[in-house]
Design a protein around this motif. Structure first.
Motif, PDB file in Angstrom:
ATOM      1  N   MET A   1       0.840  -1.175   0.000  1.00 25.14           N
ATOM      2  CA  MET A   1       0.000   0.000   0.000  1.00 25.14           C
ATOM      3  C   MET A   1       0.884   1.236   0.000  1.00 25.14           C
ATOM      4  SD  MET A   1      -2.642   1.254   2.909  1.00 25.14           S
ATOM      5  CE  MET A   1      -4.258   0.949   2.307  1.00 25.14           C
ATOM      6  N   ALA A   2       0.641   2.126  -0.911  1.00 26.43           N
ATOM      7  CA  ALA A   2       1.430   3.361  -1.014  1.00 26.43           C
ATOM      8  C   ALA A   2       0.973   4.363   0.031  1.00 26.43           C
ATOM      9  CB  ALA A   2       1.278   3.958  -2.404  1.00 26.43           C
ATOM     10  N   ARG A   3       1.925   5.112   0.544  1.00 26.46           N
ATOM     11  CA  ARG A   3       1.616   6.129   1.531  1.00 26.46           C
ATOM     12  C   ARG A   3       1.503   7.470   0.833  1.00 26.46           C
ATOM     13  NH1 ARG A   3       5.741   7.221   6.270  1.00 26.46           N
ATOM     14  NH2 ARG A   3       5.698   9.420   5.897  1.00 26.46           N
ATOM     15  N   ASP A   4       0.416   8.182   1.088  1.00 24.77           N
ATOM     16  CA  ASP A   4       0.202   9.496   0.478  1.00 24.77           C
ATOM     17  C   ASP A   4       1.087  10.529   1.159  1.00 24.77           C
ATOM     18  OD1 ASP A   4      -3.358   9.012   0.101  1.00 24.77           O
ATOM     19  OD2 ASP A   4      -1.718   8.512  -1.251  1.00 24.77           O
ATOM     20  N   THR A   5       1.658  11.402   0.370  1.00 24.35           N
ATOM     21  CA  THR A   5       2.463  12.501   0.888  1.00 24.35           C
ATOM     22  C   THR A   5       1.604  13.751   0.933  1.00 24.35           C
ATOM     23  OG1 THR A   5       4.413  11.535  -0.134  1.00 24.35           O
ATOM     24  CG2 THR A   5       4.558  13.854   0.504  1.00 24.35           C
ATOM     25  N   PRO A   6       1.522  14.421   2.092  1.00 27.50           N
ATOM     26  CA  PRO A   6       0.708  15.629   2.155  1.00 27.50           C
ATOM     27  C   PRO A   6       1.288  16.723   1.268  1.00 27.50           C
ATOM     28  CG  PRO A   6       1.906  15.298   4.216  1.00 27.50           C
ATOM     29  CD  PRO A   6       2.169  14.111   3.343  1.00 27.50           C
ATOM     30  N   VAL A   7       0.410  17.474   0.642  1.00 28.24           N
ATOM     31  CA  VAL A   7       0.807  18.562  -0.247  1.00 28.24           C
ATOM     32  C   VAL A   7       0.128  19.829   0.232  1.00 28.24           C
ATOM     33  CG1 VAL A   7       0.733  19.424  -2.606  1.00 28.24           C
ATOM     34  CG2 VAL A   7       1.035  16.979  -2.181  1.00 28.24           C
ATOM     35  N   GLN A   8       0.913  20.907   0.340  1.00 30.13           N
ATOM     36  CA  GLN A   8       0.322  22.177   0.742  1.00 30.13           C
ATOM     37  C   GLN A   8      -0.328  22.826  -0.463  1.00 30.13           C
ATOM     38  OE1 GLN A   8       3.600  24.352   2.428  1.00 30.13           O
ATOM     39  NE2 GLN A   8       2.872  23.878   4.475  1.00 30.13           N
ATOM     40  N   ASN A   9      -1.463  23.464  -0.238  1.00 27.81           N
ATOM     41  CA  ASN A   9      -2.163  24.164  -1.292  1.00 27.81           C
ATOM     42  C   ASN A   9      -1.579  25.562  -1.401  1.00 27.81           C
ATOM     43  OD1 ASN A   9      -3.900  25.424  -2.998  1.00 27.81           O
ATOM     44  ND2 ASN A   9      -5.745  24.953  -1.858  1.00 27.81           N
ATOM     45  N   ARG A  10      -0.830  25.836  -2.465  1.00 34.02           N
ATOM     46  CA  ARG A  10      -0.180  27.131  -2.631  1.00 34.02           C
ATOM     47  C   ARG A  10      -1.063  28.154  -3.316  1.00 34.02           C
ATOM     48  NH1 ARG A  10       6.086  26.021  -4.156  1.00 34.02           N
ATOM     49  NH2 ARG A  10       6.431  24.437  -2.616  1.00 34.02           N
ATOM     50  N   THR A  11      -2.286  27.780  -3.663  1.00 33.30           N
ATOM     51  CA  THR A  11      -3.148  28.735  -4.347  1.00 33.30           C
ATOM     52  C   THR A  11      -3.828  29.687  -3.384  1.00 33.30           C
ATOM     53  OG1 THR A  11      -5.004  27.197  -4.300  1.00 33.30           O
ATOM     54  CG2 THR A  11      -3.570  27.145  -6.251  1.00 33.30           C
ATOM     55  N   ASP A  12      -3.842  29.381  -2.118  1.00 29.97           N
ATOM     56  CA  ASP A  12      -4.473  30.241  -1.123  1.00 29.97           C
ATOM     57  C   ASP A  12      -3.436  31.219  -0.591  1.00 29.97           C
ATOM     58  OD1 ASP A  12      -5.882  31.442   0.865  1.00 29.97           O
ATOM     59  OD2 ASP A  12      -6.403  29.611   1.939  1.00 29.97           O
ATOM     60  N   SER A  13      -3.202  32.324  -1.305  1.00 27.89           N
ATOM     61  CA  SER A  13      -2.129  33.254  -0.961  1.00 27.89           C
ATOM     62  C   SER A  13      -2.355  33.946   0.372  1.00 27.89           C
ATOM     63  CB  SER A  13      -1.933  34.287  -2.062  1.00 27.89           C
ATOM     64  OG  SER A  13      -3.089  35.063  -2.225  1.00 27.89           O
ATOM     65  N   GLU A  14      -3.609  34.204   0.742  1.00 27.46           N
ATOM     66  CA  GLU A  14      -3.863  34.849   2.028  1.00 27.46           C
ATOM     67  C   GLU A  14      -3.432  33.943   3.171  1.00 27.46           C
ATOM     68  OE1 GLU A  14      -7.615  36.359   4.650  1.00 27.46           O
ATOM     69  OE2 GLU A  14      -7.685  36.658   2.481  1.00 27.46           O
ATOM     70  N   SER A  15      -3.751  32.662   3.078  1.00 28.64           N
ATOM     71  CA  SER A  15      -3.346  31.704   4.097  1.00 28.64           C
ATOM     72  C   SER A  15      -1.827  31.590   4.139  1.00 28.64           C
ATOM     73  CB  SER A  15      -3.968  30.333   3.820  1.00 28.64           C
ATOM     74  OG  SER A  15      -3.485  29.387   4.731  1.00 28.64           O
ATOM     75  N   ASN A  16      -1.159  31.587   2.981  1.00 27.75           N
ATOM     76  CA  ASN A  16       0.290  31.485   2.915  1.00 27.75           C
ATOM     77  C   ASN A  16       0.940  32.708   3.548  1.00 27.75           C
ATOM     78  OD1 ASN A  16       2.666  30.134   2.209  1.00 27.75           O
ATOM     79  ND2 ASN A  16       2.834  31.314   0.320  1.00 27.75           N
ATOM     80  N   ALA A  47       9.298  27.435  -5.560  1.00 31.45           N
ATOM     81  CA  ALA A  47       9.696  26.842  -6.842  1.00 31.45           C
ATOM     82  C   ALA A  47       8.790  25.659  -7.093  1.00 31.45           C
ATOM     83  CB  ALA A  47      11.143  26.390  -6.808  1.00 31.45           C
ATOM     84  N   ALA A  48       8.525  25.396  -8.358  1.00 27.06           N
ATOM     85  CA  ALA A  48       7.674  24.259  -8.712  1.00 27.06           C
ATOM     86  C   ALA A  48       8.312  22.945  -8.268  1.00 27.06           C
ATOM     87  CB  ALA A  48       7.409  24.249 -10.213  1.00 27.06           C
ATOM     88  N   ASP A  49       9.645  22.838  -8.377  1.00 28.73           N
ATOM     89  CA  ASP A  49      10.338  21.611  -8.034  1.00 28.73           C
ATOM     90  C   ASP A  49      11.682  21.949  -7.393  1.00 28.73           C
ATOM     91  OD1 ASP A  49      11.358  19.069  -7.805  1.00 28.73           O
ATOM     92  OD2 ASP A  49      11.393  18.662  -9.963  1.00 28.73           O
ATOM     93  N   PRO A  50      11.736  22.051  -6.046  1.00 23.12           N
ATOM     94  CA  PRO A  50      12.990  22.391  -5.374  1.00 23.12           C
ATOM     95  C   PRO A  50      14.139  21.445  -5.710  1.00 23.12           C
ATOM     96  CG  PRO A  50      11.171  22.551  -3.846  1.00 23.12           C
ATOM     97  CD  PRO A  50      10.629  21.943  -5.108  1.00 23.12           C
ATOM     98  N   VAL A  51      13.849  20.161  -5.919  1.00 21.93           N
ATOM     99  CA  VAL A  51      14.902  19.201  -6.245  1.00 21.93           C
ATOM    100  C   VAL A  51      15.543  19.557  -7.586  1.00 21.93           C
ATOM    101  CG1 VAL A  51      15.398  16.771  -6.711  1.00 21.93           C
ATOM    102  CG2 VAL A  51      13.853  17.385  -4.862  1.00 21.93           C
ATOM    103  N   ALA A  52      14.744  19.975  -8.556  1.00 26.30           N
ATOM    104  CA  ALA A  52      15.283  20.393  -9.853  1.00 26.30           C
ATOM    105  C   ALA A  52      16.167  21.633  -9.706  1.00 26.30           C
ATOM    106  CB  ALA A  52      14.157  20.669 -10.842  1.00 26.30           C
ATOM    107  N   GLN A  71      16.703  32.590  -5.979  1.00 25.79           N
ATOM    108  CA  GLN A  71      15.911  31.568  -5.306  1.00 25.79           C
ATOM    109  C   GLN A  71      15.245  32.220  -4.102  1.00 25.79           C
ATOM    110  OE1 GLN A  71      18.286  28.063  -4.549  1.00 25.79           O
ATOM    111  NE2 GLN A  71      18.748  27.802  -6.699  1.00 25.79           N
ATOM    112  N   ARG A  72      13.944  31.935  -3.948  1.00 33.84           N
ATOM    113  CA  ARG A  72      13.171  32.572  -2.874  1.00 33.84           C
ATOM    114  C   ARG A  72      12.543  31.511  -1.974  1.00 33.84           C
ATOM    115  NH1 ARG A  72      12.053  36.005  -7.308  1.00 33.84           N
ATOM    116  NH2 ARG A  72      12.697  38.140  -6.852  1.00 33.84           N
TER     117      ARG A  72
END
Length: 110
Positions: A1-16, A47-52, A71-72
């Motif tokens: 069974m694969a474990r889901d990785t939580p993802v932050q929603n970056r579209t909510d700029s006020e919350s960010n 960044a869309a992909d920090p590893v890249a 880089q920010r």
């Protein structure tokens, strides 16, 4: 069974803005350099992909490399430490080639 990785929603700029209200910007000077940024809160690379980008972000610490460009990171809390070294391993302020770092507390979402 694969474990889901939580993802932050970056579209909510006020919350960010509320959760990660501060901004640190690293600007390369055309020389391969390494950096480490540590904060006493949470840290997230803009960044869309920090590893890249060649950056590892874990908790309140980011380690990476930069030669040109920008880089920010958004963060909460206070800046704890910044370490910069150029390709020879010379640290700031001994090397004029290391990147510049700008920290802005309460930075608006851009």
């Amino acid at each position: 069974m694969a474990r889901d990785t939580p993802v932050q929603n970056r579209t909510d700029s006020e919350s960010n803005d509320t959760q990660l209200p501060n901004l640190v910007t690293i600007v390369g000077r055309g020389v391969p350099s390494n950096y480490e940024v540590a904060v006493d809160g949470d840290l997230e690379m803009l960044a869309a992909d920090p590893v890249a980008e060649g950056t590892v972000v874990s908790g309140g610490v980011a380690e990476g490399s930069i030669d040109v460009g920008v880089q920010r990171f958004r963060f909460s809390g206070e800046m704890a430490n910044v370490r910069l070294v150029d390709w020879n391993g010379d640290q700031a302020p001994d090397s004029a080639s290391v990147p510049t770092v700008h920290v802005e507390y309460g930075a608006p979402q851009r």
